[in-house]
Design a protein around this motif. Structure first.
Motif, PDB file in Angstrom:
ATOM      1  N   ILE A   6       2.105   7.079  83.351  1.00  0.00           N
ATOM      2  CA  ILE A   6       1.926   6.043  84.374  1.00  0.00           C
ATOM      3  C   ILE A   6       0.460   5.646  84.459  1.00  0.00           C
ATOM      4  O   ILE A   6       0.120   4.462  84.490  1.00  0.00           O
ATOM      5  N   TYR A  10      -1.052   2.018  83.399  1.00  0.00           N
ATOM      6  CA  TYR A  10      -1.751   1.244  84.427  1.00  0.00           C
ATOM      7  C   TYR A  10      -3.161   0.875  83.960  1.00  0.00           C
ATOM      8  O   TYR A  10      -3.613  -0.251  84.187  1.00  0.00           O
ATOM      9  N   TRP A  14      -4.802  -2.738  83.629  1.00  0.00           N
ATOM     10  CA  TRP A  14      -6.037  -3.064  84.326  1.00  0.00           C
ATOM     11  C   TRP A  14      -7.038  -3.708  83.376  1.00  0.00           C
ATOM     12  O   TRP A  14      -7.652  -4.724  83.701  1.00  0.00           O
ATOM     13  N   THR A  58      -7.669  -5.437  90.084  1.00  0.00           N
ATOM     14  CA  THR A  58      -6.815  -4.369  90.606  1.00  0.00           C
ATOM     15  C   THR A  58      -5.530  -4.933  91.199  1.00  0.00           C
ATOM     16  O   THR A  58      -4.443  -4.381  90.971  1.00  0.00           O
ATOM     17  N   SER A  61      -3.331  -6.252  88.228  1.00  0.00           N
ATOM     18  CA  SER A  61      -2.770  -5.167  87.421  1.00  0.00           C
ATOM     19  C   SER A  61      -1.741  -4.367  88.215  1.00  0.00           C
ATOM     20  O   SER A  61      -0.750  -3.899  87.649  1.00  0.00           O
ATOM     21  N   ALA A  62      -1.934  -4.210  89.520  1.00  0.00           N
ATOM     22  CA  ALA A  62      -0.938  -3.511  90.337  1.00  0.00           C
ATOM     23  C   ALA A  62       0.370  -4.292  90.380  1.00  0.00           C
ATOM     24  O   ALA A  62       1.458  -3.709  90.289  1.00  0.00           O
ATOM     25  N   PHE A  65       1.944  -4.030  86.840  1.00  0.00           N
ATOM     26  CA  PHE A  65       2.480  -2.692  86.618  1.00  0.00           C
ATOM     27  C   PHE A  65       3.703  -2.449  87.491  1.00  0.00           C
ATOM     28  O   PHE A  65       4.656  -1.794  87.057  1.00  0.00           O
ATOM     29  N   TYR A  69       7.157  -1.220  85.998  1.00  0.00           N
ATOM     30  CA  TYR A  69       7.814   0.015  86.419  1.00  0.00           C
ATOM     31  C   TYR A  69       9.209  -0.269  87.005  1.00  0.00           C
ATOM     32  O   TYR A  69      10.146   0.493  86.769  1.00  0.00           O
TER      33      TYR A  69
END
Length: 92
Positions: A6, A10, A14, A58, A61-62, A65, A69
């Motif tokens: 993970i 990530y 990023w 951030t 990318s969050a 991701f 996921y």
């Protein structure tokens, strides 16, 4: 999925997001009407704000991701989704 996987995935998201975010909102000294330092490149940014770039990277990318996921756990798109790309074998 292991927590190390993970974190690694990530970090990949990023870094790729950073390259997408870096050119957004950057203005040169000429565009801002600022004085240039002798020897400075004409394309050097005049309003470089690293904390804003880090925050935007951030957040992007969050979000990416999170979608990755969610797809991993729910199986929305898997390898069978791309079966139309493979030609079926012909019977001899």
């Amino acid at each position: 999925m292991n927590w190390t996987s993970i974190v690694a995935i990530y970090v990949l998201f990023w870094v790729l997001s950073a390259f997408v975010i870096l050119p957004i909102g950057v203005r040169t000294h000429d565009e801002l009407g600022l004085e240039k330092t002798p020897g400075q490149a004409d394309s050097a940014p005049g309003n470089f704000r690293p904390w804003v770039i880090i925050l935007r990277t951030t957040l992007l990318s969050a979000a990416l991701f999170g979608l990755y996921y969610a797809n991993y756990t729910q199986g929305w798109v898997d390898r069978h989704s791309f079966d139309f790309l493979v030609t079926p074998p012909t019977a001899s």
